[in-house]
Design a protein around this motif. Structure first.
Motif, PDB file in Angstrom:
ATOM      1  N   UNK A 242       0.819  -1.208   0.000  1.00 45.52           N
ATOM      2  CA  UNK A 242       0.000   0.000   0.000  1.00 45.52           C
ATOM      3  C   UNK A 242       0.850   1.253   0.000  1.00 45.52           C
ATOM      4  N   UNK A 243       1.901   1.274   0.821  1.00 44.63           N
ATOM      5  CA  UNK A 243       2.785   2.433   0.893  1.00 44.63           C
ATOM      6  C   UNK A 243       3.579   2.610  -0.395  1.00 44.63           C
ATOM      7  N   UNK A 244       4.003   1.504  -0.995  1.00 45.59           N
ATOM      8  CA  UNK A 244       4.759   1.565  -2.243  1.00 45.59           C
ATOM      9  C   UNK A 244       3.931   2.205  -3.356  1.00 45.59           C
ATOM     10  N   UNK A 245       2.694   1.784  -3.485  1.00 48.42           N
ATOM     11  CA  UNK A 245       1.835   2.351  -4.520  1.00 48.42           C
ATOM     12  C   UNK A 245       1.439   3.790  -4.184  1.00 48.42           C
ATOM     13  N   UNK A 246       1.389   4.119  -2.914  1.00 43.96           N
ATOM     14  CA  UNK A 246       1.118   5.505  -2.524  1.00 43.96           C
ATOM     15  C   UNK A 246       2.211   6.434  -3.038  1.00 43.96           C
ATOM     16  N   UNK A 247       3.459   5.986  -2.938  1.00 36.42           N
ATOM     17  CA  UNK A 247       4.586   6.770  -3.457  1.00 36.42           C
ATOM     18  C   UNK A 247       4.476   6.912  -4.971  1.00 36.42           C
ATOM     19  N   UNK A 248       4.151   5.822  -5.650  1.00 31.13           N
ATOM     20  CA  UNK A 248       4.001   5.875  -7.107  1.00 31.13           C
ATOM     21  C   UNK A 248       2.897   6.859  -7.496  1.00 31.13           C
ATOM     22  N   UNK A 249       1.796   6.843  -6.760  1.00 23.90           N
ATOM     23  CA  UNK A 249       0.680   7.753  -7.045  1.00 23.90           C
ATOM     24  C   UNK A 249       1.104   9.208  -6.881  1.00 23.90           C
ATOM     25  N   UNK A 250       1.892   9.494  -5.855  1.00 21.40           N
ATOM     26  CA  UNK A 250       2.340  10.864  -5.610  1.00 21.40           C
ATOM     27  C   UNK A 250       3.242  11.360  -6.729  1.00 21.40           C
ATOM     28  N   UNK A 251       4.116  10.500  -7.227  1.00 19.26           N
ATOM     29  CA  UNK A 251       5.042  10.895  -8.295  1.00 19.26           C
ATOM     30  C   UNK A 251       4.296  11.104  -9.618  1.00 19.26           C
ATOM     31  N   UNK A 252       3.369  10.213  -9.930  1.00 15.68           N
ATOM     32  CA  UNK A 252       2.588  10.358 -11.161  1.00 15.68           C
ATOM     33  C   UNK A 252       1.778  11.649 -11.113  1.00 15.68           C
ATOM     34  N   UNK A 253       1.234  11.963  -9.955  1.00 15.31           N
ATOM     35  CA  UNK A 253       0.483  13.222  -9.780  1.00 15.31           C
ATOM     36  C   UNK A 253       1.328  14.423 -10.183  1.00 15.31           C
ATOM     37  N   UNK A 254       2.554  14.476  -9.691  1.00 15.66           N
ATOM     38  CA  UNK A 254       3.423  15.614  -9.988  1.00 15.66           C
ATOM     39  C   UNK A 254       3.729  15.702 -11.485  1.00 15.66           C
ATOM     40  N   UNK A 255       3.982  14.567 -12.115  1.00 21.49           N
ATOM     41  CA  UNK A 255       4.315  14.566 -13.541  1.00 21.49           C
ATOM     42  C   UNK A 255       3.125  15.035 -14.375  1.00 21.49           C
ATOM     43  N   UNK A 256       1.938  14.557 -14.053  1.00 20.47           N
ATOM     44  CA  UNK A 256       0.737  14.971 -14.792  1.00 20.47           C
ATOM     45  C   UNK A 256       0.463  16.452 -14.594  1.00 20.47           C
ATOM     46  N   UNK A 257       0.611  16.923 -13.358  1.00 23.05           N
ATOM     47  CA  UNK A 257       0.358  18.340 -13.077  1.00 23.05           C
ATOM     48  C   UNK A 257       1.308  19.238 -13.865  1.00 23.05           C
ATOM     49  N   UNK A 258       2.576  18.873 -13.912  1.00 25.27           N
ATOM     50  CA  UNK A 258       3.560  19.687 -14.633  1.00 25.27           C
ATOM     51  C   UNK A 258       3.293  19.712 -16.139  1.00 25.27           C
ATOM     52  N   UNK A 259       2.859  18.590 -16.678  1.00 25.87           N
ATOM     53  CA  UNK A 259       2.736  18.479 -18.127  1.00 25.87           C
ATOM     54  C   UNK A 259       1.385  18.914 -18.680  1.00 25.87           C
ATOM     55  N   UNK A 260       0.350  18.887 -17.855  1.00 24.18           N
ATOM     56  CA  UNK A 260      -0.978  19.226 -18.357  1.00 24.18           C
ATOM     57  C   UNK A 260      -1.543  20.523 -17.775  1.00 24.18           C
ATOM     58  N   UNK A 261      -1.107  20.914 -16.590  1.00 22.77           N
ATOM     59  CA  UNK A 261      -1.719  22.070 -15.939  1.00 22.77           C
ATOM     60  C   UNK A 261      -0.772  23.255 -15.769  1.00 22.77           C
ATOM     61  N   UNK A 262       0.330  23.271 -16.498  1.00 22.49           N
ATOM     62  CA  UNK A 262       1.223  24.417 -16.481  1.00 22.49           C
ATOM     63  C   UNK A 262       0.896  25.329 -17.655  1.00 22.49           C
ATOM     64  N   UNK A 263       0.645  26.616 -17.366  1.00 20.12           N
ATOM     65  CA  UNK A 263       0.297  27.591 -18.405  1.00 20.12           C
ATOM     66  C   UNK A 263      -0.903  27.111 -19.228  1.00 20.12           C
ATOM     67  N   UNK A 264      -1.925  26.662 -18.532  1.00 19.82           N
ATOM     68  CA  UNK A 264      -3.142  26.172 -19.170  1.00 19.82           C
ATOM     69  C   UNK A 264      -4.334  26.993 -18.702  1.00 19.82           C
ATOM     70  N   UNK A 265      -5.460  26.845 -19.391  1.00 21.98           N
ATOM     71  CA  UNK A 265      -6.614  27.674 -19.065  1.00 21.98           C
ATOM     72  C   UNK A 265      -7.846  26.864 -18.650  1.00 21.98           C
ATOM     73  N   UNK A 266      -7.634  25.587 -18.312  1.00 22.44           N
ATOM     74  CA  UNK A 266      -8.689  24.774 -17.722  1.00 22.44           C
ATOM     75  C   UNK A 266      -8.032  23.675 -16.907  1.00 22.44           C
ATOM     76  N   UNK A 267      -8.833  22.967 -16.137  1.00 18.11           N
ATOM     77  CA  UNK A 267      -8.289  21.990 -15.192  1.00 18.11           C
ATOM     78  C   UNK A 267      -8.425  20.574 -15.745  1.00 18.11           C
ATOM     79  N   UNK A 268      -7.300  19.882 -15.875  1.00 17.76           N
ATOM     80  CA  UNK A 268      -7.290  18.440 -16.105  1.00 17.76           C
ATOM     81  C   UNK A 268      -6.753  17.830 -14.817  1.00 17.76           C
TER      82      UNK A 268
END
Length: 286
Positions: A242-268
């Motif tokens: 459970x803890x291992x996948x929690x770490x993976x989830x946190x890292x994927x979150x950061x990557x998606x946020x940087x690539x889809x929600x930087x300098x954007x005009x709607x929320x993904x």
């Protein structure tokens, strides 16, 4: 699937537009906790299954409807200063078209989730996958900065930030912080999921905690971490997995946020993207 469910989904999307996407999601968390309490007391899972994650307060309907309505209000109607702002109750603008967009995306969420979960029977969190799909459609239909935002915000008509540099990966400091946070939450949430046999308990607590964000406090978004920790812990029976996948989830979150929600005009939604990707892996393994 029925006409009644479609109409309920329209109402859920209208609710998300009226009170705002994040407030609607906060209600999802609190009502989910009530549903979990009913289940723990020996009652039926109706509140948890049919209301919290169903056609009324399901994130794919109420939250996604609010996200789309915000994108429409900002980029098409010029009522909202930023289409990524999911905190503002759009009722303040008294615009019928904004509510209709919210309702239509509520219906879209109901239909897409039905396609993913029932027709295609995808082995993942189809609600989270639908939230991402809805956000992508809203950006392509209403946005002006493209799916991945713009590289140079000076040339964009509307940009979410004033940053001129972008990164596709989080910094080492951010990753280190995420690992410590995710390990802590992952261990305790997976333990709770194992002993209660209720996987979404951590998710609902995290969703409800966003009420402090609505109040203006710097509370982190954690429902992707707690959702995946609960699912992995419940399915594997191990707090370590459970803890291992929690770490993976946190890292994927950061990557998606940087690539889809930087300098954007709607929320993904980065948490939803992290959840359905990790859920696909977990269900494939266990």
């Amino acid at each position: 699937m029925s006409l009644e469910l479609i109409l309920i989904a329209f109402g859920g999307g209208v609710l998300g537009a009226l009170i705002g996407a994040t407030p609607a999601f906060i209600f999802t968390g609190f009502v989910g906790l009530i549903g979990i309490g009913v289940v723990c007391a020996g009652g039926p899972p109706t509140i948890l299954n049919d209301i919290t994650f169903g056609a009324f307060l399901g994130p794919h309907i109420a939250f996604a409807g609010g996200v789309a309505a915000a994108a429409f209000a900002a980029n098409k109607k010029k009522l909202l200063d930023n289409g990524m702002n999911t905190l503002v109750p759009l009722n303040k603008f008294q615009d019928i078209s904004v509510l209709i967009v919210g309702g239509l995306f509520g219906i879209l969420g109901q239909l897409v989730n039905y396609l993913y979960s029932t027709v295609w029977a995808l082995q993942t969190d189809t609600v989270a996958m639908t939230v991402v799909t809805s956000g992508i459609i809203a950006r392509l239909v209403f946005g002006k900065t493209g799916l991945l935002g713009v590289r140079n915000p000076v040339t964009a008509e509307v940009a979410a930030t004033s940053e001129t540099k972008r990164s596709i990966l989080p910094t080492s400091k951010t990753i280190t912080y995420d690992i410590v946070m995710a390990l802590g939450l992952g261990i305790v949430v997976s333990y709770i999921a194992i002993i209660t046999k209720i996987a979404p308990i951590g998710f609902c607590i995290s969703a409800a905690s966003l009420i402090f964000v609505q109040m203006g406090f710097s509370v982190p978004t954690t429902h992707h971490v707690t959702c995946i920790a609960g699912l992995a812990g419940f399915m594997s029976g191990s707090i370590y997995i459970g803890a291992l996948f929690a770490v993976l989830a946190a890292i994927i979150f950061e990557i998606v946020a940087l690539n889809f929600n930087t300098n954007a005009d709607s929320h993904i939604d980065p948490p939803a993207a992290s959840i359905f990707i990790c859920a696909f892996i977990i269900m494939g393994i266990f």
